[in-house]
Design a protein around this motif. Structure first.
Motif, PDB file in Angstrom:
ATOM      1  N   UNK A  34       0.049   4.447   7.511  1.00  0.00           N
ATOM      2  CA  UNK A  34      -0.899   3.070   7.740  1.00  0.00           C
ATOM      3  C   UNK A  34       0.246   1.702   7.850  1.00  0.00           C
ATOM      4  N   UNK A  35       1.509   2.095   8.081  1.00  0.00           N
ATOM      5  CA  UNK A  35       2.200   0.951   8.228  1.00  0.00           C
ATOM      6  C   UNK A  35       2.765   0.672   9.600  1.00  0.00           C
ATOM      7  N   UNK A  36       2.817   1.619  10.478  1.00  0.00           N
ATOM      8  CA  UNK A  36       2.993   1.427  11.893  1.00  0.00           C
ATOM      9  C   UNK A  36       1.980   0.618  12.696  1.00  0.00           C
ATOM     10  N   UNK A  50       0.918  -1.133  -0.068  1.00  0.00           N
ATOM     11  CA  UNK A  50       0.030   0.044   0.084  1.00  0.00           C
ATOM     12  C   UNK A  50       0.843   1.138   0.016  1.00  0.00           C
ATOM     13  N   UNK A  51       2.011   1.193   0.747  1.00  0.00           N
ATOM     14  CA  UNK A  51       2.886   2.126   0.889  1.00  0.00           C
ATOM     15  C   UNK A  51       3.502   2.603  -0.668  1.00  0.00           C
ATOM     16  N   UNK A  52       3.953   1.624  -1.206  1.00  0.00           N
ATOM     17  CA  UNK A  52       4.627   1.602  -2.543  1.00  0.00           C
ATOM     18  C   UNK A  52       3.485   2.249  -3.550  1.00  0.00           C
ATOM     19  N   UNK A  53       2.126   1.708  -3.487  1.00  0.00           N
ATOM     20  CA  UNK A  53       1.093   2.483  -4.367  1.00  0.00           C
ATOM     21  C   UNK A  53       0.951   3.655  -4.057  1.00  0.00           C
ATOM     22  N   UNK A  54       0.936   4.227  -2.753  1.00  0.00           N
ATOM     23  CA  UNK A  54       0.656   5.428  -2.399  1.00  0.00           C
ATOM     24  C   UNK A  54       1.904   6.484  -3.075  1.00  0.00           C
ATOM     25  N   UNK A 105       8.285  -1.941  -3.985  1.00  0.00           N
ATOM     26  CA  UNK A 105       8.631  -2.106  -5.369  1.00  0.00           C
ATOM     27  C   UNK A 105       7.017  -2.577  -6.038  1.00  0.00           C
ATOM     28  N   UNK A 106       6.421  -3.834  -5.437  1.00  0.00           N
ATOM     29  CA  UNK A 106       5.483  -4.177  -6.053  1.00  0.00           C
ATOM     30  C   UNK A 106       4.331  -3.176  -6.139  1.00  0.00           C
ATOM     31  N   UNK A 107       4.212  -2.466  -5.062  1.00  0.00           N
ATOM     32  CA  UNK A 107       3.069  -1.227  -5.146  1.00  0.00           C
ATOM     33  C   UNK A 107       3.418  -0.328  -6.148  1.00  0.00           C
ATOM     34  N   UNK A 108       4.570  -0.040  -6.160  1.00  0.00           N
ATOM     35  CA  UNK A 108       4.965   1.420  -7.217  1.00  0.00           C
ATOM     36  C   UNK A 108       4.494   0.532  -8.809  1.00  0.00           C
ATOM     37  N   UNK A 109       5.137  -0.642  -8.917  1.00  0.00           N
ATOM     38  CA  UNK A 109       4.926  -1.306 -10.360  1.00  0.00           C
ATOM     39  C   UNK A 109       3.517  -1.421 -10.470  1.00  0.00           C
ATOM     40  N   UNK A 110       2.597  -1.703  -9.457  1.00  0.00           N
ATOM     41  CA  UNK A 110       1.123  -1.877  -9.903  1.00  0.00           C
ATOM     42  C   UNK A 110       0.581  -0.418 -10.072  1.00  0.00           C
ATOM     43  N   UNK A 111       1.034   0.673  -9.436  1.00  0.00           N
ATOM     44  CA  UNK A 111       0.485   1.921  -9.932  1.00  0.00           C
ATOM     45  C   UNK A 111       1.103   2.371 -11.532  1.00  0.00           C
ATOM     46  N   UNK A 112       2.234   1.990 -11.457  1.00  0.00           N
ATOM     47  CA  UNK A 112       2.841   2.125 -13.031  1.00  0.00           C
ATOM     48  C   UNK A 112       1.915   1.365 -14.127  1.00  0.00           C
ATOM     49  N   UNK A 113       1.628   0.194 -13.554  1.00  0.00           N
ATOM     50  CA  UNK A 113       0.794  -0.634 -14.614  1.00  0.00           C
ATOM     51  C   UNK A 113      -0.732  -0.239 -14.727  1.00  0.00           C
TER      52      UNK A 113
END
Lengths: 354, 354
Positions: free
Chosen positions: B79-81, A88-92, A309-317
């Protein structure tokens, strides 16, 4: 339902609602803004049409100062576990950099009825997100997937491969295979080449199963005995109790693969409760690379997963899909994109040979 | 702005927008539903009026099958802590039981500009939540508080007492005081009654400051020397490094209060890196009762905080406000309710005297 030139179903419009309800477009408009000025009979007819068509007044979000919805929605059945919070943090971070705000909606918890899951998904979609990232780690989220209209930009993270949607898979199986191979190799170096690797799993869901399957495959290929897998709960105490139980089989248990790092911590503590030392008496490895795993004593060998990284990639996708919608283009290939994130082994003290 | 009989400001209506924009109500209605059928000049006038009045078309959410919004919004900068995730879980369970869905929106991260924070708060409020629970643990969320209209049901969790709103406080100061007293007592039992308790803090924010103040007060009352507080980062590695640094002052450091349990874990590991044993050579206590604290070796003395209970209480506090709004009643006393959750000390191995 109307079709776009590409043959994809089109979202229902206010005109479709009016036609189905047998009223005029201005009446529907009035119903949406000042329902008290619409007769009870028409209100009911319109409400039924809205419900039947799944109509969402997208135009409203657009009309709100911003010209279009700039909200990216994450759907998840859990927001407390390490992996989910990091994705979630990565997507954010990625969404925010692209000018999108993030909102997170909880799918009804595992064990809920389909109706409860549908209710929670629908309620989140009522907010007209521009796109959705679904964390598809368990049964409830797998069900939620089928409830998201294919007109909405969507990326599923984890879960079984579905070629109809855009997806990122996490390489759980490969990780489970790799860490089990590592434990088998360490056992062989100790002259324990025919000893089994015990598996202490985490509850249900896609990720857990992949790890289990990877373990099974590595054991089968090595031709070692395969002890029954044990399942610990999500709480660390149940993992500790499992460690004690395995510790009491003194001499029989030489290596343990725990389904995640918190489970590995509990298992190690339980082994210690029984007077066994890790790694001297028993080798233990975990999964995920939880931050505490590297400061645990002994530090824990694990599969590092790049959750952010997965979260960031999900948003990039998701981004090219958002663009397709915002420009009114037909759906491009990005709507079935697929990417795989493989974890990698990090060797630490918990599996060291002297 | 219009006032209700109770004197509270009333949310702007579609009529207010029409009046300010100098157009008819049906034109605003058309703008909201089919903006392409409104002239550019009128569109701009209406957009300005919408923006100036802060108009939110609440009626739309109401019109969506459900007669009113059943979404409860949690606003949080993180939302991670552990603490935040548990409070959110507590709100979720209570909200769901009452038939409300939960959505979580992230306030722009600490260090963002006021404009970025405002943008993220506004974007979340655009979704017309029925009510808001704000996790007010840091500077960004304290700023967000001032951006939420007082017409919206709101409960603030943590932060400085604000008598104008409903609030739950977490007793951070009392917890910090209590755990420091415990360490001082254990030192005295070891014949080290004049030794200081070192404080290793966590970064910024309301919770962190309360813990620090409680430590300071207990030290002052005991009349022991007060060493400068050290701040570790959020990551466990920086806590470990801090533990090493304190460990190198061999003999000088006899007791450490760490601002949270993950920090305590890192500090203990750092002390061990320097050849010191906990609790034999140094006493260490943490804060929060993170699940891993009880399986850490040694298990960690801490202040248990009932985060899920706080989340549930926050929703219970919100409920009468939601009812006031849904029944069109004047704001009752619940809009300034206040509740205090005190943590309690859990003594574990990390502060045991032989």
């Amino acid at each position: 339902m109307a079709k776009t030139p590409s043959g994809k179903p089109k979202a229902p419009s206010i005109k479709d609602v009016a036609a189905l309800a047998g009223v005029s477009v201005p009446t529907v408009s009035r119903y949406l803004n000042m329902p008290e000025r619409v007769s009870e009979t028409k209100r009911q007819a319109i409400a039924q049409a809205v419900s039947k068509l799944g109509y969402r007044p997208n135009a409203i979000a657009r009309a709100l100062v911003r010209e279009q919805s700039s909200q990216c929605l994450v759907l998840s059945s859990n927001t407390t576990r390490y992996g989910q919070t990091q994705v979630i943090q990565g997507v954010e971070t990625a969404a925010r950099a692209a000018g999108f705000a993030l909102s997170i909606a909880l799918i009804a918890e595992p064990g809920s009825t389909s109706a409860q899951i549908r209710e929670s998904v629908q309620s989140a979609l009522d907010h007209n997100p521009a796109g959705v990232v679904l964390l598809n780690f368990d049964e409830a989220s797998a069900q939620a997937l089928s409830m998201i209209p294919r007109t909405l930009p969507l990326v599923s993270v984890a879960g079984e491969r579905n070629t109809e949607i855009a997806q990122i898979s996490m390489g759980e199986r490969e990780g489970g295979y790799r860490v089990t191979q590592h434990l088998l190799q360490r056992l062989a170096e100790r002259g324990l080449g025919s000893s089994p690797v015990h598996y202490v799993g985490i509850p249900g869901g896609g990720g857990a199963e992949g790890r289990y399957e990877g373990w099974l495959q590595a054991c089968q290929e090595a031709g070692v005995p395969i002890p029954p897998a044990v399942e610990a709960g999500w709480d660390v105490d149940s993992a500790r109790e499992t460690g004690r139980i395995l510790g009491r089989k003194r001499g029989e248990v030489k290596a343990i693969f725990a389904g995640n790092d918190e489970t590995a911590m509990g298992v190690i503590r339980g082994l210690e409760d029984e007077g066994l030392r890790v790694p001297q008496d028993v080798l233990v490895a975990g999964f995920d690379d939880h931050p505490v795993a590297r400061i645990w004593n002994p530090s824990i060998t694990t599969i590092h997963q790049d959750f952010q990284g997965v979260g960031a990639a999900a948003f990039a996708m998701l981004a090219p899909m958002l663009e397709d919608v915002s420009l009114g283009r037909a759906h491009g290939e990005s709507w079935q994109a697929y990417q795989r994130f493989e974890g990698h082994l990090i060797e630490r003290e918990s599996t060291v040979n002297a």
